[in-house]
Design a protein around this motif. Structure first.
Motif, PDB file in Angstrom:
ATOM      1  N   SER A 127      23.747  23.748  23.925  1.00 33.92           N
ATOM      2  CA  SER A 127      24.021  23.199  22.561  1.00 33.92           C
ATOM      3  C   SER A 127      24.049  24.096  21.654  1.00 33.92           C
ATOM      4  O   SER A 127      24.535  23.939  20.329  1.00 33.92           O
ATOM      5  N   SER A 128      23.446  25.270  21.608  1.00 37.09           N
ATOM      6  CA  SER A 128      23.101  26.445  20.379  1.00 37.09           C
ATOM      7  C   SER A 128      24.294  27.146  20.698  1.00 37.09           C
ATOM      8  O   SER A 128      24.902  27.555  21.483  1.00 37.09           O
ATOM      9  N   SER A 129      24.979  27.806  19.552  1.00 39.00           N
ATOM     10  CA  SER A 129      26.359  28.409  19.131  1.00 39.00           C
ATOM     11  C   SER A 129      25.950  29.640  18.564  1.00 39.00           C
ATOM     12  O   SER A 129      27.119  30.458  18.146  1.00 39.00           O
ATOM     13  N   SER A 130      24.753  30.075  18.062  1.00 37.62           N
ATOM     14  CA  SER A 130      24.757  31.429  17.144  1.00 37.62           C
ATOM     15  C   SER A 130      24.985  32.480  17.961  1.00 37.62           C
ATOM     16  O   SER A 130      24.490  32.608  19.154  1.00 37.62           O
ATOM     17  N   PRO A 131      25.759  33.461  17.475  1.00 37.99           N
ATOM     18  CA  PRO A 131      26.159  34.637  18.318  1.00 37.99           C
ATOM     19  C   PRO A 131      24.904  35.590  18.550  1.00 37.99           C
ATOM     20  O   PRO A 131      24.827  36.361  19.406  1.00 37.99           O
ATOM     21  N   LYS A 132      23.566  35.360  17.749  1.00 37.46           N
ATOM     22  CA  LYS A 132      22.580  35.934  18.098  1.00 37.46           C
ATOM     23  C   LYS A 132      21.840  35.643  19.513  1.00 37.46           C
ATOM     24  O   LYS A 132      20.954  36.242  19.999  1.00 37.46           O
ATOM     25  N   LEU A 133      22.329  34.564  20.088  1.00 39.31           N
ATOM     26  CA  LEU A 133      21.950  34.255  21.752  1.00 39.31           C
ATOM     27  C   LEU A 133      22.533  34.968  22.411  1.00 39.31           C
ATOM     28  O   LEU A 133      21.838  35.116  23.677  1.00 39.31           O
ATOM     29  N   GLY A 134      23.427  35.872  22.208  1.00 40.45           N
ATOM     30  CA  GLY A 134      23.907  36.847  23.026  1.00 40.45           C
ATOM     31  C   GLY A 134      22.820  38.298  23.314  1.00 40.45           C
ATOM     32  O   GLY A 134      22.913  38.931  23.909  1.00 40.45           O
TER      33      GLY A 134
END
Length: 372
Positions: A127-134
């Motif tokens: 559900s999360s989509s922040s580029p920081k999750l990469g």
């Protein structure tokens, strides 16, 4: 920590337990689920959880993972970062699950991803989509594409429509700012100009003071994203101020339309697609048969694929987290899911996803096209 398990999810856990014998080779494989089952945004989170449950049903009906039934352990995050961390702590350290599937915003997902990394565990993002999750390769694997993928396509779509000027209206959080940055960069690279950028504080009763700066501006379109009640309030304020530009949104169906007649044909945008064929059709039929619910959100498909790819990795590698992390990128290459083909980069983040064009027409969101 308050915990609440929907009856249907409890049934999966119980059913898996009933299949368990005293023999170690028949012991269930326990997998964690973290979802906001109380607090805000319960509906979308519950549908994700039900998607996981449908996958558990299918896996167990086919004999489990190498003969072991799946047992889901569900924890409630209440959509609060501390409760999400409490849920992850219980799952990873007490229940000792090798992996958890999670629903929640980036403000919850990022701290849980950090915990999973420190403990050498796996976290599947639905559900999360922040580029920081990469920033968590080998730990966090996303079924949902990150905002820089979807929002780049949003900027392209606005430019393709011939629009030259736009204003950005988004919540002031990692999600909203991530959408704004990626869509703006692409729109401006195509020759467009952003004349205003409004990042509002969530949870306010009124946003008139934030958006009234747009009155009288030459605004060809509004670039937006947001969440239910907040978006409803923003729409009302804009309507009352006479700001009548068309809206282009990332994930438009998570917005809550305040005045259907005013918004009819005025709101369009891009969302992740690929649900209306193949596996997606099967999952939809199973969902409606099991729950009798016609109001279906995309989250069921992301929950379904999350458990299916995790199960395939465990079938290939066993249940040690490091082995699962190595197997996940391999098994998705041959997996055609409810959300279409899954392609990951070397961070475990989804690229080249199916993108649908969604438009608000006659009181509902409909798919009106495809971007790839």
């Amino acid at each position: 920590m308050r915990k609440w398990i929907p009856l249907t999810l409890a049934a999966v856990v119980t059913a898996a337990g009933l299949q368990t014998s005293a023999r170690a080779e028949d012991a269930p494989i326990e997998i964690g689920v973290i979802a906001n089952l109380t607090g805000p945004d319960v509906k979308t989170s519950l549908q994700m959880s039900r998607g996981v449950e449908l996958a558990a049903d299918d896996i167990n009906a086919a004999g489990g993972i190498n003969g072991h039934p799946v047992k889901l352990i569900v924890e409630d995050s209440e959509y609060r970062a501390q409760e999400a961390l409490n849920a992850a702590t219980k799952l990873y350290t007490v229940d000792k699950v090798p992996a958890a599937i999670m629903f929640g915003g980036s403000s919850l997902m990022i701290p849980v991803a950090q915990m999973a990394k420190e403990q050498g565990k796996i976290l599947i993002n639905t559900s999360s989509s922040s580029p920081k999750l990469g920033e968590y390769p080998g730990t966090l694997f996303s079924i949902l594409p990150l905002d820089d993928i979807v929002s780049k396509d949003l900027g392209d779509m606005i430019a393709d429509a011939g629009i030259k000027t736009a204003a950005v209206v988004v919540p002031n959080n990692a999600f909203g700012l991530g959408v704004a940055d990626a869509a703006t960069a692409e729109f401006e690279a195509r020759g467009g100009k952003v004349v205003e950028k409004i990042a509002y504080t969530e949870g306010q009763p009124d946003y008139r003071a934030d958006v009234q700066v747009l009155v009288g501006d030459d605004v060809g379109a509004i670039i937006a994203t947001g969440y239910g009640d907040d978006s409803r309030t923003v729409f009302r304020n804009m309507r009352e101020l006479g700001i009548d530009a068309p809206w282009y949104a990332a994930y438009p169906s998570i917005l809550d339309v305040e005045n259907p007649e005013w918004m009819n044909g005025k709101l369009t945008g891009v969302d992740n697609g690929g649900y209306g064929q193949g596996v997606g059709e099967k999952v939809l039929a199973e969902y409606k048969a099991k729950y009798g619910d016609e109001d279906v959100l995309a989250h069921i498909y992301y929950g379904y694929d999350a458990l299916m790819v995790l199960a395939k990795a465990m079938e290939k590698s066993g249940t040690e987290p490091a082995d699962i992390a190595k197997a996940l990128p391999e098994v998705v290459k041959d997996y055609q899911g409810a959300t279409g083909t899954i392609v990951w980069d070397d961070r475990g983040q989804r690229i080249d996803p199916p993108i649908d064009v969604i438009t608000y027409e006659d009181g509902k969101f409909v798919t009106t096209g495809h971007r790839n």
